[in-house]
Design an enzyme around this catalytic site. Sequence first.
Site, PDB file in Angstrom:
ATOM      1  N   GLU A 163      -1.093  -5.323   9.717  1.00  0.00           N
ATOM      2  CA  GLU A 163      -2.482  -5.824   9.698  1.00  0.00           C
ATOM      3  C   GLU A 163      -2.512  -7.313   9.367  1.00  0.00           C
ATOM      4  OE1 GLU A 163      -3.871  -2.721   7.108  1.00  0.00           O
ATOM      5  OE2 GLU A 163      -3.512  -1.303   8.743  1.00  0.00           O
ATOM      6  N   SER A 170       1.104   6.922   9.829  1.00  0.00           N
ATOM      7  CA  SER A 170       0.497   8.258   9.813  1.00  0.00           C
ATOM      8  C   SER A 170       1.379   9.311   9.133  1.00  0.00           C
ATOM      9  CB  SER A 170       0.104   8.696  11.234  1.00  0.00           C
ATOM     10  OG  SER A 170      -0.854   7.790  11.769  1.00  0.00           O
ATOM     11  N   ASN A 209      -0.108   2.474   0.149  1.00  0.00           N
ATOM     12  CA  ASN A 209      -0.817   1.213   0.406  1.00  0.00           C
ATOM     13  C   ASN A 209      -2.306   1.532   0.502  1.00  0.00           C
ATOM     14  OD1 ASN A 209      -1.839  -1.184   1.373  1.00  0.00           O
ATOM     15  ND2 ASN A 209      -0.899  -1.001   3.407  1.00  0.00           N
ATOM     16  N   GLY A 254      -2.401   4.300  11.142  1.00  0.00           N
ATOM     17  CA  GLY A 254      -3.816   4.655  11.100  1.00  0.00           C
ATOM     18  C   GLY A 254      -4.310   5.334  12.372  1.00  0.00           C
ATOM     19  N   HIS A 267       2.881  -6.912   6.550  1.00  0.00           N
ATOM     20  CA  HIS A 267       2.223  -5.700   7.060  1.00  0.00           C
ATOM     21  C   HIS A 267       1.625  -5.997   8.437  1.00  0.00           C
ATOM     22  CE1 HIS A 267      -0.554  -2.369   7.494  1.00  0.00           C
ATOM     23  NE2 HIS A 267       0.214  -1.726   6.631  1.00  0.00           N
ATOM     24  N   GLU A 288       7.347   0.192  10.486  1.00  0.00           N
ATOM     25  CA  GLU A 288       6.039   0.771  10.759  1.00  0.00           C
ATOM     26  C   GLU A 288       5.627   0.434  12.195  1.00  0.00           C
ATOM     27  OE1 GLU A 288       3.752   1.434   6.870  1.00  0.00           O
ATOM     28  OE2 GLU A 288       3.377  -0.629   7.464  1.00  0.00           O
ATOM     29  N   LYS A 310      -4.765  -0.506   0.842  1.00  0.00           N
ATOM     30  CA  LYS A 310      -5.504  -1.441   1.720  1.00  0.00           C
ATOM     31  C   LYS A 310      -6.802  -1.890   1.052  1.00  0.00           C
ATOM     32  CE  LYS A 310      -3.405   0.813   5.658  1.00  0.00           C
ATOM     33  NZ  LYS A 310      -3.317   0.917   7.091  1.00  0.00           N
TER      34      LYS A 310
HETATM   35  C1  PEP Z   1       0.232   1.482   6.345  1.00  0.00           C
HETATM   36  O1  PEP Z   1      -0.828   0.950   6.123  1.00  0.00           O
HETATM   37  O2  PEP Z   1       1.275   0.909   5.990  1.00  0.00           O
HETATM   38  C2  PEP Z   1       0.242   2.766   7.043  1.00  0.00           C
HETATM   39  C3  PEP Z   1       1.390   3.269   7.414  1.00  0.00           C
HETATM   40  O3  PEP Z   1      -0.978   3.391   7.260  1.00  0.00           O
HETATM   41  P1  PEP Z   1      -1.209   4.919   7.730  1.00  0.00           P
HETATM   42  O4  PEP Z   1      -0.337   5.777   6.857  1.00  0.00           O
HETATM   43  O5  PEP Z   1      -2.671   5.163   7.484  1.00  0.00           O
HETATM   44  O6  PEP Z   1      -0.824   5.006   9.153  1.00  0.00           O
END
Ligand code: PEP
Length: 251
Positions: free
Chosen positions: A98, A214, A10, A174, A96, A168, A12
């Site tokens: 976010e 992460s 992803n 992040g 997601h 997630e 973003k």
């Molecule tokens: C994501 O944006 O779905 C995500 C898991 O980000 P990160 O790997 O940076 O934690």
Amino acid sequence: MERKPFIAGNWKMHMTVAAAEQLAAAVVATCSQVHDRDVAVAPPYTALAAVARVVAGTPVQLAAQNVHWEEKGAFTGEISPVMLKDIGCGLAIVGHSERRHIFFESDGLINRRLLGALRQGIKPIFCIGETLAEREAGRTLAVLEGQIRAGLAGVEPATAGQVVIAYEPVWAIGTGKTATENQAQDIHAFVRKLVGELFDKTVAGHMRILYGGSVKAENIDVLMRQEDIDGVLVGGAALQAEEFDRIIRFQ
Ligand code: PEP
């Protein structure tokens, strides 16, 4: 039950068109050497068409980072599933964290997006996850169950197999903090059991459940060894060609 591993990046709100083309070409190069797993990238909308051209005719799949439910209309700022199909984009992330937490997308809205995607043959990557406060209050399973029941409401058993779920935990996205492999496995097993109750055992057995939060080169192997972790949704580490290459080559 055999489930083909699925690694999705992803991107973003990152990448100019030129940078996106370069990164996509690197992913294509990796995938010309690694064949037993599905790989997708989710560039920002401005780079989707350009990346579609880079991955055309290769095994790399294209995902959008969100999708509206209508085919067209007065929905400023939105992109329809028909538009995604038009450029060869077959997947869309929905729900997601976010989108949920920064843009206040509700379970109901996410459900409309998911159903709209399915109607047009776009496979949703449906994200769920608890916040740190919810985890600390002992509400993780209740929160996830609520998100899953609401997000998958109205999905027919015949099309449920098109959905990919991404667990997630919000506190791991992040932040550099990853759920331990055991924490993630326990949640994935819970999600699969719930999918079995909502649909049936066959749908649950085939559904791919990804972990996100992460994920990086140093933790991918242990995560992918867990029985119910069928792949990963990667944010930050998917922006670096070498790191994502290593993630795709998990052992
Ligand atoms: C994501 O944006 O779905 C995500 C898991 O980000 P990160 O790997 O940076 O934690």
